[in-house]
Every structure is written in C-alpha cells, then in structure tokens.
Design an enzyme around this catalytic site. Structure first.
Site, PDB file in Angstrom:
ATOM      1  N   HIS A 203     -63.545  34.726 -13.468  1.00 28.22           N
ATOM      2  CA  HIS A 203     -64.936  35.221 -13.135  1.00 28.22           C
ATOM      3  C   HIS A 203     -66.516  34.336 -13.868  1.00 28.22           C
ATOM      4  CE1 HIS A 203     -63.727  36.088 -17.835  1.00 28.22           C
ATOM      5  NE2 HIS A 203     -65.319  36.303 -17.909  1.00 28.22           N
TER       6      HIS A 203
HETATM    7  C1  UD1 Z   1     -69.742  39.673 -19.236  1.00 24.99           C
HETATM    8  C2  UD1 Z   1     -69.786  38.551 -20.125  1.00 24.99           C
HETATM    9  C3  UD1 Z   1     -68.388  37.831 -19.837  1.00 24.99           C
HETATM   10  C4  UD1 Z   1     -67.743  38.199 -20.853  1.00 24.99           C
HETATM   11  C5  UD1 Z   1     -66.947  38.358 -19.337  1.00 24.99           C
HETATM   12  C6  UD1 Z   1     -65.458  39.833 -19.127  1.00 24.99           C
HETATM   13  C7  UD1 Z   1     -72.413  38.499 -20.808  1.00 24.99           C
HETATM   14  C8  UD1 Z   1     -73.402  37.329 -20.457  1.00 24.99           C
HETATM   15  N1  UD1 Z   1     -71.109  38.362 -19.714  1.00 24.99           N
HETATM   16  O1  UD1 Z   1     -69.719  39.311 -17.351  1.00 24.99           O
HETATM   17  O2  UD1 Z   1     -68.852  37.097 -21.397  1.00 24.99           O
HETATM   18  O3  UD1 Z   1     -66.604  37.110 -20.256  1.00 24.99           O
HETATM   19  O4  UD1 Z   1     -67.942  40.261 -19.496  1.00 24.99           O
HETATM   20  O5  UD1 Z   1     -65.262  40.202 -18.591  1.00 24.99           O
HETATM   21  O6  UD1 Z   1     -72.395  39.252 -20.945  1.00 24.99           O
HETATM   22  N2  UD1 Z   1     -69.380  44.666 -12.585  1.00 24.99           N
HETATM   23  C9  UD1 Z   1     -68.138  45.797 -12.521  1.00 24.99           C
HETATM   24  N3  UD1 Z   1     -67.996  46.644 -12.888  1.00 24.99           N
HETATM   25  C10 UD1 Z   1     -67.716  46.737 -14.380  1.00 24.99           C
HETATM   26  C11 UD1 Z   1     -69.141  45.836 -15.089  1.00 24.99           C
HETATM   27  C12 UD1 Z   1     -69.189  45.082 -13.503  1.00 24.99           C
HETATM   28  O7  UD1 Z   1     -68.219  45.491 -11.058  1.00 24.99           O
HETATM   29  O8  UD1 Z   1     -67.438  48.154 -15.003  1.00 24.99           O
HETATM   30  C13 UD1 Z   1     -70.060  44.002 -11.947  1.00 24.99           C
HETATM   31  C14 UD1 Z   1     -70.995  44.549 -10.763  1.00 24.99           C
HETATM   32  O9  UD1 Z   1     -71.674  43.669  -9.635  1.00 24.99           O
HETATM   33  C15 UD1 Z   1     -72.148  42.891 -12.512  1.00 24.99           C
HETATM   34  C16 UD1 Z   1     -70.380  41.500 -11.991  1.00 24.99           C
HETATM   35  O10 UD1 Z   1     -69.927  42.704 -12.489  1.00 24.99           O
HETATM   36  O11 UD1 Z   1     -73.221  42.702 -11.785  1.00 24.99           O
HETATM   37  C17 UD1 Z   1     -71.267  41.478 -13.470  1.00 24.99           C
HETATM   38  O12 UD1 Z   1     -70.681  42.494 -14.735  1.00 24.99           O
HETATM   39  P1  UD1 Z   1     -71.771  41.647 -16.596  1.00 24.99           P
HETATM   40  O13 UD1 Z   1     -70.760  43.036 -17.145  1.00 24.99           O
HETATM   41  O14 UD1 Z   1     -73.139  40.885 -15.870  1.00 24.99           O
HETATM   42  O15 UD1 Z   1     -71.088  40.281 -16.356  1.00 24.99           O
HETATM   43  P2  UD1 Z   1     -69.389  39.763 -16.843  1.00 24.99           P
HETATM   44  O16 UD1 Z   1     -69.429  38.834 -15.209  1.00 24.99           O
HETATM   45  O17 UD1 Z   1     -68.029  41.599 -16.015  1.00 24.99           O
HETATM   46  N1  UDP Z   2     -58.140  40.384 -19.470  1.00 27.99           N
HETATM   47  C1  UDP Z   2     -57.030  42.697 -19.269  1.00 27.99           C
HETATM   48  N2  UDP Z   2     -57.219  42.375 -17.709  1.00 27.99           N
HETATM   49  C2  UDP Z   2     -57.612  41.257 -16.391  1.00 27.99           C
HETATM   50  C3  UDP Z   2     -58.128  39.996 -17.506  1.00 27.99           C
HETATM   51  C4  UDP Z   2     -57.732  40.149 -18.591  1.00 27.99           C
HETATM   52  O1  UDP Z   2     -56.299  43.266 -20.005  1.00 27.99           O
HETATM   53  O2  UDP Z   2     -56.876  41.987 -15.475  1.00 27.99           O
HETATM   54  C5  UDP Z   2     -57.763  40.506 -20.907  1.00 27.99           C
HETATM   55  C6  UDP Z   2     -57.035  39.350 -21.327  1.00 27.99           C
HETATM   56  O3  UDP Z   2     -56.134  39.705 -21.606  1.00 27.99           O
HETATM   57  C7  UDP Z   2     -58.156  38.971 -22.352  1.00 27.99           C
HETATM   58  C8  UDP Z   2     -59.997  39.236 -22.056  1.00 27.99           C
HETATM   59  O4  UDP Z   2     -58.506  40.235 -21.091  1.00 27.99           O
HETATM   60  O5  UDP Z   2     -57.564  39.932 -23.702  1.00 27.99           O
HETATM   61  C9  UDP Z   2     -60.424  38.428 -21.167  1.00 27.99           C
HETATM   62  O6  UDP Z   2     -61.008  38.716 -20.710  1.00 27.99           O
HETATM   63  P1  UDP Z   2     -62.086  38.142 -19.574  1.00 27.99           P
HETATM   64  O7  UDP Z   2     -61.539  36.972 -19.420  1.00 27.99           O
HETATM   65  O8  UDP Z   2     -62.759  39.537 -18.888  1.00 27.99           O
HETATM   66  O9  UDP Z   2     -63.052  37.777 -20.604  1.00 27.99           O
HETATM   67  P2  UDP Z   2     -63.730  36.607 -20.996  1.00 27.99           P
HETATM   68  O10 UDP Z   2     -62.587  36.181 -22.698  1.00 27.99           O
HETATM   69  O11 UDP Z   2     -63.472  35.343 -20.427  1.00 27.99           O
HETATM   70  O12 UDP Z   2     -64.487  36.613 -21.995  1.00 27.99           O
END
Ligand code: UD1
Ligand code: UDP
Length: 356
Positions: A203
C-alpha cells in the site's frame, strides 16, 4: 489525568488499544477518531475485535489531498483540545492524523506525547517520514521503541523527554496470539495450510503510484513458488485497475479484502513468508518469526534487517523472486523492541510527567 488520544488509520487502532486498556483504570481518555480510515474493514472491524469503545469524537474527514485532509483534522482537533483542556495529547506513529494532532496541540501549548518516536527511514519522499520528523520535533514526551530510535533522535538534537520503552506493537501481538492461537478460522475458511503460502500486503504510495514498480511486484508474486494471499488495501486495488493490472493480479494471486487484526496475525503466523511494504507488518513478522521480504529500499525497522529476518528488495522482480526462493533465514529472533509491557511503561511515565 485527562488525555486526548488521536487515532485515524488502521495501524493506529492496533497501537492505541493496548495503551487505552492501561489508561482505563483511573484516567480519563478522550478518544478522537479523525476518520482518515472509514471503510468497515479498515476501521470498524478493529473497534469491534479489539473492544475499543466508540470514539468520543469522530471528525469524519475521509480521503482527500494531504493538505486538505490534514487541515480538516487540525481544525477539528483544535476545537476538541479547547473544549476538553487535557493534560496532554497522545499521538501514535506517522500518519497524517499524527501530524495534525501535533500541529494542533503545539499551537495551543498542550503537551504532546508521541508513541513510536525516533523511527526514521531517511526517505523524505515518504509522507510518513515527514510526519514522524515534524511530530518528534514538537513532542514533549518521546516514546522510542528501541535504542536505535533514541540514537536517531539524538542525531537530530532531541534528547529531552526521550524514553526507550519498547514497541506497543509487541504488546498487541502477544495479546492477539493468545486469542488467535488455535482459532484456525481464516486458514480453514480459505483452505490454507500453515507454512504453505506466502502472505502479501502492498500500500505504500511509492509502489502503488509507480506503475512499473507495481507491475514488477505483481509479476514477481505471480511466479512465487507458493500460493500468494493478498488482503488488498483499497488504494492498491484502485491503482491496479488504473494501470490495467487488475485482471492479471486477480488471476495469479489470491486477492481478498483487508482482514481484521486477529485474522491478520493468524495469516502472518501461518505464512511461509511475508512480502510487504508495510511498516507495522515488518516487525510483526519478526515477532512471529515469519521471514519478511520488504518491497522497499529502506526501512525504519532497521534492526530486523541487521539480524537477517527482513530483506529489503525494493520493487525488483529478480530480487523478490530470489528472496522468495531463498532458504537461508535465521533460526531465532533476538529481542530489540521491549518485553511486551510497553503500554504499562508509557502510562507510568505519563503519570509521573503530568504529576510533576
Ligand atoms: C495511510 C497512511 C499510511 C498508513 C496507512 C495504513 C498517511 C499519509 N498515510 O495510508 O502511513 O501506512 O494509512 O493503512 O497518513 N481508502 C478507502 N477507505 C478508507 C480509507 C482510504 O477506500 O477507509 C482509499 C481511498 O481511495 C483513499 C486511499 O485509500 O484515497 C488512501 O487513503 P489514505 O488514508 O489517504 O492513505 P493510506 O494509503 O490508507
Ligand atoms: N493489518 C490488518 N489487516 C490487514 C493488513 C494489516 O489487521 O489486512 C494490521 C497489521 O497487523 C498491522 C497494521 O494493520 O498491525 C499495519 O497496518 P498497515 O500495513 O496498513 O500500515 P503501516 O504499518 O504500514 O503504517
């Protein structure tokens, strides 16, 4: 003491719930969900599984550009801080929700406590690296997961208020293992045999927003020597569709919706190895002794690489495949990130600091 805690994205629910449980007896925690994550499988499932009470405030900011999303959070958090007058604000990790809390609190002189302070990838193109650096520089209490994180802070001139406490993620894993053990539910549901599949998560914007990188990753995973199960983040599904990679990915990989934490821990523990660009998953793999192949050029969890459990392969097809086929992984994992009692330590330090 009254504490405002800010969460917003999946990894923060996992980090915060272990501290909340320790704060509950005797302290008032006001929980703010920024609404950065809002889909049920990125948010609600964690509140249910981890028995996190409904947030006191949900800002419902949703997805947007970084500037607009962060600005909406700052505005919402500022109003809450003015209303609640807490003794401090508690922030987790490195998301936009973390940074928004740091900016709002620092402008109001509300003391800031940052859990996961001092992590550095040294890649300033990562939005998370900017969020970490800025948050650490305005924090009053910095809860570092390791000695290396403390050193990173020292190198930036931050020495006051730094406490090496271990990783709250290790507390969470220990809790989850007790519950996930023996459930076998997700493996059974998906007809998976322990040790017979590879788990994948992707992601990071660098991978999802660069078509050649995402194509190389999908291509490598398609040739993996085992079944590859990928609980897919929504931003990655959008990218795969946009770049015309969706049909290939659906055909060659077992793509499933994101799963809850207990299912994820079970999948990770049962996997022969994990291929990921997540921050949290790298060290969870290490705790569960699942070899980790990281789809990045650097990591903020450097200790896991140095001891051989984690290999940085970027988005290089040949390097991913080589790591997938490699048989030389360490036999046991040293302990870098505490003893699983980090949350207790954090609460004790907060109590002491706020009393003073
Ligand atoms: C965010 C965090 C990242 C973290 C990740 C965990 C920032 C800059 N990024 O990234 O550090 O690792 O969360 O998973 O804060 N979307 C959905 N449903 C949701 C949320 C998002 O469909 O509930 C989709 C939307 O299309 C959105 C995209 O995911 O545009 C990205 O979501 P966003 O919260 O901006 O960043 P993440 O990639 O989730
Ligand atoms: N995780 C989860 N379900 C998933 C993928 C990740 O519960 O399908 C959990 C994972 O165990 C960890 C956290 O989400 O605790 C990590 O989140 P993510 O990889 O989205 O974010 P990051 O750590 O890179 O910020």
């Amino acid at each position: 003491m009254k504490i405002v805690s800010v969460v917003g994205a999946r990894p923060q629910f996992v980090k915060a719930f272990v501290v909340s449980r320790r704060l509950e007896p005797g302290h008032e925690e006001v929980l703010v969900h920024t609404g950065q994550h809002y889909s049920d499988d990125l948010s609600a499932v964690f509140f249910e599984e981890l028995s996190i009470p409904d947030p006191d405030y949900n800002l419902g900011v949703g997805s947007d550009t970084h500037g607009r999303q962060t600005a909406a959070m700052i505005e919402g958090i500022e109003a809450i801080l003015l209303e609640e007058s807490p003794a401090c604000i508690l922030l987790y990790g490195d998301t936009n929700s973390t940074l928004a809390g740091a900016i709002a609190a620092s402008k109001l002189d509300v003391p800031i406590a940052h859990v996961e302070a001092g992590l550095r990838s040294h890649d300033r193109s990562m939005p998370e690296e900017i969020n970490r650096v800025l948050t650490d520089h305005v924090s009053d209490l910095l809860f570092a997961p390791s000695d290396l994180a403390k050193t990173m802070l020292e190198e930036e001139g931050i020495t006051d208020g730094v406490h090496v406490v271990g990783d709250v993620g290790y507390d969470a894993i220990r809790w989850a293992r007790g519950r996930a053990a023996g459930r076998g539910e997700i493996l059974e549901r998906r007809s998976l045999e322990g040790g017979e599949y590879v788990l994948g998560t992707i992601h990071r914007p660098k991978n999802t927003d660069t078509p050649s990188r995402l194509a190389a990753i999908v291509d490598a995973l398609a040739d993996a020597p085992r079944r590859v199960v990928v609980p897919l983040h929504p931003r990655t599904e959008t990218a795969l569709r946009e770049y015309g990679l969706w049909e290939d990915a659906k055909r060659d990989l077992e793509i499933i919706d994101p799963v809850g934490y207990l299912d994820f821990v079970e999948l990770l523990e049962g996997a022969e190895r994990v291929v990921t660009d997540s921050g949290g998953v790298q060290k969870e793999a290490f705790y569960l002794e699942t070899p980790c192949i990281t789809l990045r050029e650097e990591t903020e969890w450097q200790e896991t690489v140095d001891c051989g459990w984690n290999r940085l392969v970027g988005a290089d097809r040949a390097a991913i495949l080589e790591a997938l086929r490699s048989t030389s992984w360490p036999r046991s994992a040293p302990s870098f990130y505490g003893d699983g009692h980090t949350a207790e330590r954090i609460v004790a330090i907060l109590e002491d600091a706020i009393d003073r």
